[in-house]
Design an enzyme around this catalytic site. Sequence first.
Site, mmCIF file in Angstrom:
data_model
loop_
_atom_site.group_PDB
_atom_site.id
_atom_site.type_symbol
_atom_site.label_atom_id
_atom_site.label_comp_id
_atom_site.label_asym_id
_atom_site.label_seq_id
_atom_site.Cartn_x
_atom_site.Cartn_y
_atom_site.Cartn_z
ATOM 1 N N ASN A 85 -1.777 -27.884 44.758
ATOM 2 C CA ASN A 85 -0.784 -28.947 44.802
ATOM 3 C C ASN A 85 0.610 -28.326 44.824
ATOM 4 O OD1 ASN A 85 -2.820 -30.983 44.561
ATOM 5 N ND2 ASN A 85 -2.918 -30.568 42.363
ATOM 6 N N GLY A 91 1.154 -33.760 42.860
ATOM 7 C CA GLY A 91 0.368 -33.615 41.648
ATOM 8 C C GLY A 91 0.500 -32.281 40.948
ATOM 9 N N HIS A 98 -1.371 -21.713 41.762
ATOM 10 C CA HIS A 98 -2.775 -21.682 41.355
ATOM 11 C C HIS A 98 -3.608 -22.405 42.393
ATOM 12 C CE1 HIS A 98 -0.771 -25.135 39.453
ATOM 13 N NE2 HIS A 98 -1.912 -25.805 39.596
HETATM 14 P P1 AMP Z 1 -1.749 -28.860 38.821
HETATM 15 O O1 AMP Z 1 -1.642 -30.214 38.168
HETATM 16 O O2 AMP Z 1 -2.254 -28.880 40.228
HETATM 17 O O3 AMP Z 1 -0.425 -28.118 38.679
HETATM 18 O O4 AMP Z 1 -2.847 -28.064 38.021
HETATM 19 C C1 AMP Z 1 -2.633 -27.587 36.735
HETATM 20 C C2 AMP Z 1 -3.973 -27.507 36.070
HETATM 21 O O5 AMP Z 1 -3.850 -26.698 34.929
HETATM 22 C C3 AMP Z 1 -4.540 -28.850 35.610
HETATM 23 O O6 AMP Z 1 -5.794 -29.095 36.236
HETATM 24 C C4 AMP Z 1 -4.681 -28.673 34.096
HETATM 25 O O7 AMP Z 1 -5.836 -29.294 33.576
HETATM 26 C C5 AMP Z 1 -4.752 -27.168 33.960
HETATM 27 N N1 AMP Z 1 -4.295 -26.629 32.687
HETATM 28 C C6 AMP Z 1 -3.189 -26.955 31.992
HETATM 29 N N2 AMP Z 1 -3.091 -26.227 30.867
HETATM 30 C C7 AMP Z 1 -4.193 -25.413 30.852
HETATM 31 C C8 AMP Z 1 -4.677 -24.419 29.941
HETATM 32 N N3 AMP Z 1 -4.021 -24.110 28.821
HETATM 33 N N4 AMP Z 1 -5.845 -23.802 30.243
HETATM 34 C C9 AMP Z 1 -6.525 -24.121 31.375
HETATM 35 N N5 AMP Z 1 -6.110 -25.025 32.274
HETATM 36 C C10 AMP Z 1 -4.955 -25.675 32.015
#
Ligand code: AMP
Length: 112
Positions: A85, A91, A98
């Site tokens: 995203n 989103g 990532h």
């Molecule tokens: P986005 O919303 O595409 O930026 O994705 C960020 C992702 O990071 C989301 O799916 C969250 O659930 C995940 N996330 C946030 N904090 C953590 C964490 N501490 N460990 C693992 N995943 C995380």
Amino acid sequence: MMDCLFCKIAAGEIPSKKVYEDDRVYAFYDIDPQAPTHFLVIPKQHIASVAAVDVSNSAVVAHCFEVITKLAAELGMESFRVVSNIGEQAGQSVFHLHFHVLSGRDMTWPPG
Ligand code: AMP
Ligand code: ZN
């Protein structure tokens, strides 16, 4: 980068459930999984998003995809989705590049 959640996870300063690590890339399970298998693959260096990829950092992005392919094979994932995203409207909630890797359920298209 200071105050970047994923820089801290990649550095081991914040705990995560590791899937894979090498000198350039870190992969870990998403804390809020959206599929039976859902992990994130990130470069260790701070890149804000796909929109910040350029000739100076694209090699590590290519390596992220090599890692995704390797992990998919090792985990027996024959069908999976890779998502990144870019920006809040799409989103993005963590502003460190990532790639979501999701597998293990039927998926719809187009995404919501
Ligand atoms: P986005 O919303 O595409 O930026 O994705 C960020 C992702 O990071 C989301 O799916 C969250 O659930 C995940 N996330 C946030 N904090 C953590 C964490 N501490 N460990 C693992 N995943 C995380
Ligand atoms: Zn970062």
